[in-house]
Design an enzyme around this catalytic site. Structure first.
Site, PDB file in Angstrom:
ATOM      1  N   ARG A  47       0.822  -1.205   0.000  1.00 42.65           N
ATOM      2  CA  ARG A  47       0.000   0.000   0.000  1.00 42.65           C
ATOM      3  C   ARG A  47       0.857   1.257   0.000  1.00 42.65           C
ATOM      4  NH1 ARG A  47      -3.262  -3.313   3.375  1.00 42.65           N
ATOM      5  NH2 ARG A  47      -5.367  -3.598   2.524  1.00 42.65           N
ATOM      6  N   LYS A 105      -9.025 -17.210   0.799  1.00 40.82           N
ATOM      7  CA  LYS A 105     -10.207 -18.087   0.844  1.00 40.82           C
ATOM      8  C   LYS A 105     -11.492 -17.329   0.547  1.00 40.82           C
ATOM      9  CE  LYS A 105      -9.362 -16.867   5.368  1.00 40.82           C
ATOM     10  NZ  LYS A 105      -8.042 -16.547   5.961  1.00 40.82           N
ATOM     11  N   GLU A 129      -3.564 -23.961  -2.240  1.00 39.68           N
ATOM     12  CA  GLU A 129      -3.426 -24.817  -1.055  1.00 39.68           C
ATOM     13  C   GLU A 129      -3.488 -24.018   0.237  1.00 39.68           C
ATOM     14  OE1 GLU A 129      -3.683 -27.749   0.974  1.00 39.68           O
ATOM     15  OE2 GLU A 129      -2.738 -28.556  -0.829  1.00 39.68           O
ATOM     16  N   VAL A 132      -6.884 -22.933   2.658  1.00 39.38           N
ATOM     17  CA  VAL A 132      -7.586 -23.767   3.640  1.00 39.38           C
ATOM     18  C   VAL A 132      -6.579 -24.404   4.579  1.00 39.38           C
ATOM     19  CG1 VAL A 132      -9.127 -25.726   4.001  1.00 39.38           C
ATOM     20  CG2 VAL A 132      -9.411 -24.282   1.981  1.00 39.38           C
ATOM     21  N   GLY A 187      -2.604 -12.294  20.290  1.00 38.98           N
ATOM     22  CA  GLY A 187      -2.432 -12.227  18.845  1.00 38.98           C
ATOM     23  C   GLY A 187      -3.173 -13.298  18.070  1.00 38.98           C
ATOM     24  N   LYS A 205     -13.907 -21.553   3.788  1.00 33.19           N
ATOM     25  CA  LYS A 205     -13.092 -22.748   3.625  1.00 33.19           C
ATOM     26  C   LYS A 205     -13.949 -23.982   3.349  1.00 33.19           C
ATOM     27  CE  LYS A 205      -9.574 -20.735   6.620  1.00 33.19           C
ATOM     28  NZ  LYS A 205      -8.993 -20.701   7.986  1.00 33.19           N
TER      29      LYS A 205
END
Length: 433
Positions: A47, A105, A129, A132, A187, A205
Site C-alpha cells: 500500500r 479463501k 493450497e 484452507v 495475537g 473454507k
C-alpha cells in the site's frame, strides 16, 4: 548453463507475504535446484512504499496492476486479503496467461468459478493450497491423491482463532468475552474478530472443500453458518458431563434425500464432539481435517492452521509446482465440476440437538417439554435436570432427526409457560444415533 529465471510478483507484504519473500530469498539455491530454473522476485506490491519493509526498496511498488502486467512476470502470488482488488488483479494475471498462487479463501469462496474459467481459457495454473488450513496439505490430496476415489465426507476444525477460544474456555472455565479478550492480547484474534468468531472464515473454507471434494461449485453463500459467540462456560461444563467437548466444525458431506436424490451439505457451526472422536483432541490454534473416502477410508490431516510461516509453506509449495510447470511446459489440475450436485437446505440434514433451558421447578414440566419433541417425531436420548426452584436447568439431548423438526421443536419450547428461556442450542456430531 543457468536456465532463464522465472519471474515472480508478490502482492502483499503482511505476515504471509513477508515470510514468502524471506524464505524465497534465503533458500534461492534450493528452489532453483528443485525447479530447474531460478526464481526471481520482480516486484512486491504494497500500500505504501515508504519506511523500512525489510526488503530491497527497488522491489516495492504501490501499483499492483502495473506489476501484474509486466512481461517479465510469469507467476503472481496473491496474499493481499480482501475480495474486490485481489479479484481484479488475479483475473488480470490469469487472462494474461500468468500462473496464480493465492491464499485468499474469501475470494475463492465467492469467485472460484470465474477464476477457474479464466485459468482454463488461458491455460494458466491456479493454485490455492494455502487458502484452507494453513500449512496442512488438504487441497492437493483432495484434488490429486484422491482423484480416483469417491469422497463422502470432509469435516474439520479450520479456524485457529475459534479453536483457541473454545479450548481455553474448556480448560479454564472462563466465559466467552474474557477468553476472546485474551485471544486478542495473545495475537490469536483480530481487532475485529467477526469473520472468525461468527464462522464466516470457516464457511469460506467449507465452500472450497466442498467444491473440490464433490466436483461441484459451492460458494460461501451456500454454506449454513453459525458462530461461537453464544457458547457459555455452562455449555462446556455440561459437554464434559456428556463426555464431549465443543468445537466449531466445518462439515461437507454427500447425503441422499428421502426421495433418493443425491445432494451435498456444507455447514459450519459449534457442535458437541465426543471425546473419543479424533477432532476432540485438536486444541489451541491447531487445525485438523478428517476425510472419509470409499476406498481410502478415514484420513486425518493435522497441523498449524494459520500464521505467517505455516501459510507461507503452503504458498511456496504451490509456487514450486507452478514454476515447474512453467519450466517443463506442464499444467496443474483443472477445476472438476462435472457432478453439479445441488446443496441441500439445512432443514433436510439429519442432526442431533443439545438443548439447555431454564424451566419452572414444578410437577409436569418434563412431560410438557417431552411432548413438544414427540409432536415432531424427535426422539429424546437423554434428559438431565440441574438445580431446583427458579433456577432449574433442563438439558435434553436428542437422537437423529431432520434439522427442521428440531428447529421447530426449539421454537415451540420458547413459547411454553413452563420454560423460562432456552439458554443454548447446539448440535452433536461424531455419533450415528
Amino acid at each position: 548453463m543457468t536456465s532463464k529465471p522465472i519471474g515472480v510478483a508478490v502482492l502483499g507484504l503482511g505476515n504471509v507475504g513477508s515470510e514468502v519473500v524471506r524464505i524465497l530469498t534465503e533458500n534461492a539455491e534450493d528452489f532453483e535446484a528443485r525447479i530447474g530454473a531460478p526464481l526471481e522476485i520482480r516486484g512486491i506490491a504494497v500500500r505504501r512504499v515508504d519506511g523500512d519493509r525489510g526488503v530491497a526498496p527497488e522491489l516495492l511498488t504501490d501499483d499492483p496492476a502495473e506489476l501484474v502486467g509486466r512481461d517479465d512476470v510469469d507467476i503472481v502470488v496473491e496474499v493481499l486479503g480482501g475480495i474486490d482488488i485481489p479479484r481484479k488483479l488475479v483475473l488480470s494475471a490469469l487472462e494474461k496467461g500468468k500462473s496464480v498462487i493465492t491464499a485468499n479463501k474469501a475470494l475463492l469462496a465467492e469467485y472460484t468459478g470465474e477464476l477457474a474459467d479464466a485459468a482454463e481459457k488461458s491455460r494458466a495454473d491456479l493454485y490455492f493450497e494455502a487458502a484452507v488450513a494453513g500449512a496442512i496439505p488438504v487441497v492437493r490430496p483432495l484434488m490429486q491423491s484422491l482423484a480416483g476415489d469417491r469422497v463422502n465426507k470432509v469435516a474439520g476444525i479450520v479456524n485457529g482463532t475459534t479453536n483457541f477460544i473454545l479450548s481455553a474456555m474448556d480448560e479454564t472455565g472462563a466465559d466467552y468475552a474474557e477468553t476472546l479478550a485474551e485471544a486478542g492480547r495473545l495475537g490469536y484474534a483480530e481487532a475485529d474478530p467477526t469473520a472468525d468468531v461468527e464462522g464466516y472464515d470457516a464457511a469460506s473454507k467449507a465452500a472450497i472443500l466442498a467444491s473440490i471434494a464433490f466436483h461441484t461449485r459451492v460458494t460461501a453463500g451456500d454454506v449454513y453458518r453459525e458462530g461461537i459467540s453464544k457458547i457459555t462456560a455452562d455449555d462446556l461444563e455440561t459437554a464434559k458431563s456428556l463426555d464431549c467437548t465443543i468445537k466449531l466444525l466445518a462439515i461437507c458431506e454427500r447425503i441422499v434425500t428421502p426421495k433418493g436424490k443425491e445432494r451435498i451439505s456444507a455447514r459450519v457451526y459449534p457442535a458437541l464432539v465426543p471425546l473419543n472422536h479424533p477432532l476432540a483432541a485438536v486444541n489451541g490454534a491447531f487445525n485438523a481435517v478428517v476425510v472419509e473416502a470409499e476406498a481410502a477410508g478415514r484420513l486425518m490431516f493435522y497441523g498449524q492452521g494459520a500464521g505467517g510461516a505455516p501459510t507461507a509453506s503452503a504458498v511456496l509449495g504451490d509456487l514450486v509446482m507452478a514454476a515447474r510447470n512453467k519450466f517443463y511446459g506442464g499444467r496443474g489440475p483443472l477445476e472438476s465440476k462435472y457432478a453439479k450436485l445441488k446443496v441441500a437446505p439445512m432443514g433436510d440434514i439429519l442432526t442431533r440437538y443439545y438443548v439447555s433451558m431454564q424451566v419452572a421447578d414444578k410437577p409436569g414440566v418434563l412431560a410438557t417439554v417431552a411432548a413438544e419433541f414427540s409432536k415432531r417425531d424427535v426422539s429424546i436420548s437423554t434428559v438431565r435436570q440441574q438445580g431446583s426452584g427458579d433456577g432449574a436447568r433442563l438439558v435434553v439431548v436428542t437422537h437423529l432427526a431432520a434439522d427442521s423438526a428440531l428447529s421447530d421443536t426449539v421454537a415451540s419450547l420458547e413459547q411454553l409457560d413452563v420454560v423460562v428461556n432456552v439458554a443454548s442450542v447446539l448440535r452433536l456430531e461424531g455419533t450415528t444415533v
